[in-house]
Design a protein around this motif. Structure first.
Motif, PDB file in Angstrom:
ATOM      1  N   ASP A 253       0.802  -1.229   0.000  1.00  0.00           N
ATOM      2  CA  ASP A 253       0.000   0.000   0.000  1.00  0.00           C
ATOM      3  C   ASP A 253       0.838   1.283   0.000  1.00  0.00           C
ATOM      4  O   ASP A 253       0.580   2.197  -0.767  1.00  0.00           O
ATOM      5  CB  ASP A 253      -0.920   0.015   1.225  1.00  0.00           C
ATOM      6  CG  ASP A 253      -1.839  -1.193   1.243  1.00  0.00           C
ATOM      7  OD1 ASP A 253      -2.845  -1.159   0.529  1.00  0.00           O
ATOM      8  OD2 ASP A 253      -1.530  -2.175   1.954  1.00  0.00           O
ATOM      9  N   TYR A 254       1.810   1.331   0.894  1.00  0.00           N
ATOM     10  CA  TYR A 254       2.553   2.580   1.074  1.00  0.00           C
ATOM     11  C   TYR A 254       4.058   2.365   1.013  1.00  0.00           C
ATOM     12  O   TYR A 254       4.538   1.276   1.285  1.00  0.00           O
ATOM     13  CB  TYR A 254       2.226   3.212   2.440  1.00  0.00           C
ATOM     14  CG  TYR A 254       0.764   3.286   2.758  1.00  0.00           C
ATOM     15  CD1 TYR A 254      -0.069   4.177   2.081  1.00  0.00           C
ATOM     16  CD2 TYR A 254       0.214   2.452   3.724  1.00  0.00           C
ATOM     17  CE1 TYR A 254      -1.423   4.244   2.374  1.00  0.00           C
ATOM     18  CE2 TYR A 254      -1.145   2.506   4.026  1.00  0.00           C
ATOM     19  CZ  TYR A 254      -1.954   3.402   3.344  1.00  0.00           C
ATOM     20  OH  TYR A 254      -3.286   3.456   3.636  1.00  0.00           O
ATOM     21  N   GLY A 255       4.767   3.442   0.697  1.00  0.00           N
ATOM     22  CA  GLY A 255       6.223   3.374   0.656  1.00  0.00           C
ATOM     23  C   GLY A 255       6.859   4.597   1.284  1.00  0.00           C
ATOM     24  O   GLY A 255       6.278   5.690   1.299  1.00  0.00           O
ATOM     25  N   GLN A 256       8.045   4.384   1.806  1.00  0.00           N
ATOM     26  CA  GLN A 256       8.792   5.444   2.476  1.00  0.00           C
ATOM     27  C   GLN A 256      10.264   5.162   2.218  1.00  0.00           C
ATOM     28  O   GLN A 256      10.705   4.034   2.368  1.00  0.00           O
ATOM     29  CB  GLN A 256       8.486   5.355   3.977  1.00  0.00           C
ATOM     30  CG  GLN A 256       9.338   6.192   4.873  1.00  0.00           C
ATOM     31  CD  GLN A 256       9.066   5.886   6.358  1.00  0.00           C
ATOM     32  OE1 GLN A 256       8.211   5.065   6.693  1.00  0.00           O
ATOM     33  NE2 GLN A 256       9.812   6.522   7.231  1.00  0.00           N
ATOM     34  N   GLY A 257      11.009   6.180   1.799  1.00  0.00           N
ATOM     35  CA  GLY A 257      12.431   5.935   1.582  1.00  0.00           C
ATOM     36  C   GLY A 257      13.091   7.044   0.801  1.00  0.00           C
ATOM     37  O   GLY A 257      12.428   7.985   0.354  1.00  0.00           O
ATOM     38  N   TYR A 258      14.411   6.918   0.636  1.00  0.00           N
ATOM     39  CA  TYR A 258      15.202   7.966  -0.009  1.00  0.00           C
ATOM     40  C   TYR A 258      14.765   8.220  -1.452  1.00  0.00           C
ATOM     41  O   TYR A 258      14.999   9.290  -1.989  1.00  0.00           O
ATOM     42  CB  TYR A 258      16.692   7.616   0.034  1.00  0.00           C
ATOM     43  CG  TYR A 258      17.298   7.580   1.423  1.00  0.00           C
ATOM     44  CD1 TYR A 258      16.585   8.026   2.540  1.00  0.00           C
ATOM     45  CD2 TYR A 258      18.605   7.116   1.635  1.00  0.00           C
ATOM     46  CE1 TYR A 258      17.138   7.984   3.805  1.00  0.00           C
ATOM     47  CE2 TYR A 258      19.160   7.083   2.900  1.00  0.00           C
ATOM     48  CZ  TYR A 258      18.431   7.515   3.984  1.00  0.00           C
ATOM     49  OH  TYR A 258      18.993   7.481   5.235  1.00  0.00           O
TER      50      TYR A 258
END
Ligand code: C2E
Ligand code: MG
Ligand code: MG
Ligand code: MG
Length: 283
Positions: A253-258
């Motif tokens: 569903d979701y992503g987080q990162g550089y």
């Protein structure tokens, strides 16, 4: 304990011991100073809906840049704070800053704020609950905009008080996320027993995912399992386009990162959020 392998080895051991102890003592007193002088600052890393590429949340991450010692990574000073008891004070700082900023950002976009809590903070459930209630009340942030990240270690040695605190928070609308999923030692059965809304796949599973078929299968299986249990999934450490596309294709569903953004100071996060909401922008 004295090492028996010669005089030089002993000397070396002795010196490194002293520097370790010295470093801990320095950090301890500098951390107390930093808290007193308001040198602890929350940074914010966007969490995106992988399908729409909209920012739907931010994880609040603590930063301490010491005047004398320089940047101290949170992994290091949080561990120390868990030992010397300062973690409860740091938790209070995290809650009040993060709720304050998140409440302000609601006029730009209806985002959620994720705050990390270490298991040690749950040793005093009453204090923790009071801190959270105060953070929400004084900022005016709605409870359903708050997301609490805990790790599997909390559930490993859990007691009834922890369970009822989590249930209480959830009844008030607070979201619960299991952080660093897959790195703890918990049995998976806790996923049925505890009321989690989201599961965050640890960054270590993503590192070489384009080369490593077994990590790829693991990530894919974690996503499938979470889906079957009706738990939404966040991937942390999203660093490449490849990551994004793979995760999306597998139903994460979701992503987080550089790949999207590093953690940012509040004012820079606000600029990013504002721009991402402009109609012409494609994140
Ligand atoms: P975490 O909660 O698992 O946070 C994710 C970590 O991954 C953060 O490290 C973040 O900066 C980093 N990260 C995010 N995206 C990427 C990426 O694409 N590549 C790489 N290489 N790293 C990425 P950070 O900020 O150093 O925090 C480390 C840990 O310290 C956190 O891990 C959390 O366990 C703890 N921590 C941070 N702030 C707080 C806090 O306010 N309270 C508590 N209790 N713990 C905190
Ligand atoms: Mg986290
Ligand atoms: Mg994490
Ligand atoms: Mg992690």
């Amino acid at each position: 304990r004295v090492k028996q392998d010669g005089r030089n080895a002993y000397r070396f051991y002795d010196i490194s011991m002293t520097t370790d102890v010295q470093r801990t003592m320095d950090l301890d007193s500098r951390l107390r100073q930093a808290i007193k002088n308001n040198r602890i600052e929350m940074y914010y890393q966007p969490i995106l809906d992988l399908e729409t590429k909209q920012i739907v949340g931010a994880e609040a991450l603590m930063r301490w840049e010491d005047e004398k010692l320089g940047f101290i990574p949170p992994d290091e000073f949080i561990l120390l704070a868990e030992k010397n008891g300062l973690i409860h004070r740091l938790g209070e700082i995290a809650i009040s800053q993060a709720c304050y900023h998140a409440a302000h950002w609601q006029s730009i976009a209806p985002i959620k704020i994720s705050i990390n809590f270490s298991s040690v903070q749950f040793r005093y459930c009453d204090t923790l609950l009071a801190q959270i209630k105060k953070g929400l009340k004084s900022s005016g942030l709605a409870a359903n905009k708050l997301d609490i990240e805990v790790t599997e270690s909390l559930l490993f040695n859990h007691n009834d008080e922890v369970v009822s605190l989590l249930e209480d928070l959830r009844r008030q609308g607070v979201e619960l996320t299991i952080d660093d999923f897959g790195t703890g030692y918990s049995a998976l059965s806790y996923l049925q027993k505890f009321p989690f809304d989201k599961l965050k796949i640890d960054r270590s599973f993503l590192i070489d995912i384009d080369q490593n078929a077994s990590n790829r299968e693991l990530v894919s299986a974690i996503i499938a399992m979470a889906k079957a249990l009706n738990i939404r999934i966040v991937a942390e450490g999203v660093e490449t386009k490849w990551h994004t596309e793979y995760l999306l294709q597998r139903g994460c569903d979701y992503g987080q990162g550089y790949y999207f953004s590093k953690p940012l100071p509040a004012d820079e996060f606000e600029v990013l959020l504002t721009h991402s909401r402009m109609p012409q922008s494609v994140a």
